[in-house]
Design an enzyme around this catalytic site. Structure first.
Site, PDB file in Angstrom:
ATOM      1  NE  ARG A  95      -4.641   5.028   9.177  1.00  0.00           N
ATOM      2  CZ  ARG A  95      -5.161   4.030   8.467  1.00  0.00           C
ATOM      3  NH1 ARG A  95      -4.947   2.788   8.820  1.00  0.00           N
ATOM      4  NH2 ARG A  95      -5.907   4.286   7.431  1.00  0.00           N
ATOM      5  NE  ARG A 138      -4.526   5.179   2.863  1.00  0.00           N
ATOM      6  CZ  ARG A 138      -4.997   4.302   3.700  1.00  0.00           C
ATOM      7  NH1 ARG A 138      -5.556   4.709   4.802  1.00  0.00           N
ATOM      8  NH2 ARG A 138      -4.944   3.029   3.415  1.00  0.00           N
ATOM      9  CG  HIS A 181      -8.915   5.587   1.519  1.00  0.00           C
ATOM     10  ND1 HIS A 181      -8.820   5.364   0.162  1.00  0.00           N
ATOM     11  CD2 HIS A 181      -8.337   4.521   2.106  1.00  0.00           C
ATOM     12  CE1 HIS A 181      -8.206   4.201  -0.035  1.00  0.00           C
ATOM     13  NE2 HIS A 181      -7.899   3.675   1.126  1.00  0.00           N
ATOM     14  CG  HIS A 194      -9.936   5.904   5.492  1.00  0.00           C
ATOM     15  ND1 HIS A 194     -10.856   4.922   5.222  1.00  0.00           N
ATOM     16  CD2 HIS A 194      -8.765   5.259   5.731  1.00  0.00           C
ATOM     17  CE1 HIS A 194     -10.267   3.724   5.292  1.00  0.00           C
ATOM     18  NE2 HIS A 194      -9.005   3.908   5.616  1.00  0.00           N
ATOM     19  CD  GLU A 235      -2.904  -1.214   2.323  1.00  0.00           C
ATOM     20  OE1 GLU A 235      -2.782  -0.403   3.250  1.00  0.00           O
ATOM     21  OE2 GLU A 235      -3.740  -2.128   2.333  1.00  0.00           O
ATOM     22  CG  ASP A 242     -20.384   7.583  19.885  1.00  0.00           C
ATOM     23  OD1 ASP A 242     -20.816   8.659  19.442  1.00  0.00           O
ATOM     24  OD2 ASP A 242     -20.820   6.472  19.540  1.00  0.00           O
TER      25      ASP A 242
END
Ligand code: SIN
Length: 530
Positions: free
Chosen positions: A382, A286, A240, A347, A116, A219
């Protein structure tokens, strides 16, 4: 009043892993607001990044993580989580998880490793393109077999009960329980516990377009914030690059693994464009790819770009990406014959409830793990597929810490929930209007490219919405929708406040007003309730 040694809010990979370990020590309740497998984990396609091949090394994985994180990763955290990953994965495999294998050139069976963006080597363990779903099923099966675990489905955490709320002025704030809304019975229950774990996943639903499931309403972050926990780096929402662009397919991700297998990004003229933005092209991290797509769409006035994977044989695509193949076909797109229309979408939240390497927060007795937590692993962006790894490792680490610290404390009576003279909300439609307004304004003013002016607009509008929602909360009977809306607006405010305070561009936070890094600002954004 119910009582458990451990209460875990959320039933994704982090929460379930913690629950299984903790159940060896004491009684465990898992509070989950819909059904047991409604979680961010279940939607994860790509897999788990982990060094397992001789051609790879821990140093390379560390380097890739630090590069993607753009100066903000905590290197000690990176090294610890990556190092402890293989043992946690081995435990998952012993629980029944089956990762894809392949036969190598010497006729030996080995893990089939995916690639990836941002990874210099193939290192993604996966189960076709349904990795998260398979992990979730494996863990749930083990949880259901365990006699010490009570699964409370359709139960939603409302707020934590802390010693401060109980009027104790001395000593550090400790979490001693929580109020939980039982959606079926429409009442709020009090639960006393020694250890509370927030593992509620992400907050993609603050945006109009997201790859996240409906439960991702921030939450845990909002609940922890209200109780006084420190929250960090909320400006770093990862978009994303490739969410399916189709009016009928809501939030469907086209995994980055498709680009890892040779998928090319093209514009509406059929031209590749990534080389104009970054030398790593389709496999740049990304943030870079999402911004490039956004810029290309704006430049050309197009509504989407396209991902072309026709270079691979139909049989390969059907076997490696069965879910993507079937979902696209169901929506009239044959990925073996035509490029897939895609757009960036919210994302993954890289920030969250600030924890240390044991998952402890600034409130004693309260742990946070998984996407809702901020450990320092991801920095400003990330690295793909590092999050399931973090969820597993941090669940193990937090449970080991909780075991030593808080087990079997004296029972303490907690006050019951008072609903006062709350009325039925006469016009439920206002909840949906407010929800839509938040998601639209976050998309428009706090999206991939930001400015101070846009963020200021978002601040003003969110303030008004927050006041309205607070009024609903105090004056009307609560419902799951209202609780989610309340959490959504708080999470959105924390994100905008963090973005406003970062006067530079770094990783996922890109602002036209300060387009460069500022070395002075290479630090985390911590927000504390005043
Ligand atoms: C993907 O399959 O592209 C998602 C993987 C991830 O977000 O880590």
């Amino acid at each position: 009043m119910n009582q458990f040694n451990y209460v875990i809010v959320g039933s994704g990979s982090a929460g379930l892993t913690f629950a299984l370990k903790a159940a060896e020590q004491g009684s465990v309740a898992i509070v989950t607001k819909r059904s047991r497998s409604d979680s961010n984990t279940a939607w994860a396609q790509g897999g788990i990044a982990c060094v397992t091949s001789d051609e790879d090394s821990m140093e390379l994985h560390v380097r890739d993580t630090l590069v993607a994180g753009d100066g903000l990763c905590n290197e000690e955290v990176v090294r610890t989580i990556l190092k402890e990953g293989p043992a946690c994965i081995a435990e998952l495999v012993s629980c029944g998880m089956d990762f894809d294998k392949r036969t190598n050139e010497n006729g030996k069976n080995e893990l089939d490793l995916g690639k990836e963006g941002g990874h210099s080597k193939r290192r993604i363990l996966h189960a076709r393109d349904r990795t998260g779903f398979e992990i979730e099923q494996t863990l749930i099966a083990a949880v259901l077999r365990h006699p010490n675990i009570t699964l409370l489905e359709n139960h939603m955490a409302v707020d934590l009960i802390t010693t401060e709320k109980l009027g104790e002025k001395n000593g550090p704030i400790r979490c001693v329980g929580l109020y939980v809304f039982d959606e079926k019975k429409e009442c709020v229950e009090t639960i006393r516990t020694d250890v509370t774990v927030l593992a509620t996943g992400g907050c993609g639903k603050v945006y109009l377009y997201t790859t996240n499931p409906d439960i991702a309403t921030g939450d845990g972050i909002a609940i922890a914030w209200r109780a006084g926990a420190a929250i960090a780096n909320m400006e770093f929402m990862q978009f994303h690059p490739t969410c399916l662009y189709h009016p009928k397919a809501k939030s469907f991700l086209i995994s980055e693994a498709v680009r890892g297998e040779g998928g090319l990004l093209i514009n509406s003229a059929g031209e590749r464009f990534m080389e104009h933005y970054d030398s790593r092209r389709e496999l740049a991290p990304r943030d870079v790819v999402a911004r490039a797509i956004d810029a290309e769409m704006k430049k050309r006035g197009d509504e989407c770009v396209y991902l072309d994977i026709r270079s691979k044989s139909p049989i390969f695509l059907q076997q490696r990406f069965p879910k993507i193949y079937e979902t696209c076909l169901h929506n009239g797109i044959d990925i073996t014959q035509e490029p897939i229309p895609v757009v960036p979408a919210a994302h993954y939240q890289c920030g969250g409830i600030k924890t240390d390497l044991h998952g402890t927060t600034s409130i004693a007795g309260l742990y946070a793990i998984g996407e809702t937590a901020f450990t320092g692993l991801h920095g400003a962006n990330r690295l793909a597929s590092n999050s399931l790894l973090e969820a597993l490792v941090m669940a193990h680490r937090a449970e080991a810490h909780a075991r030593g610290e808080y087990h079997h404390q004296d029972p303490m009576a907690l006050p019951a929930w008072h609903s006062g003279d709350a009325q039925d909300l006469d016009e439920r439609v206002v909840i949906h209007h407010n929800w839509d307004e938040i998601r639209r304004l976050m998309w428009d003013y706090m999206g991939i490219v930001r400015t101070d002016k846009r963020l200021q607009r978002a601040t003003t509008r969110l303030k008004n919405l927050e006041m309205e929602i607070r009024d609903f909360y105090w004056n009307f009977k609560i419902s799951a929708d209202l609780l989610e809306l309340r959490n959504l607006v708080t999470t959105a405010q924390l994100m905008v406040q963090s973005a406003m305070s970062r006067k530079e561009s770094r990783g996922l936070h890109y602002t036209l007003d300060y387009p460069e890094h500022d070395p002075e600002l290479c630090r985390d954004t911590i927000i504390l309730k005043t």
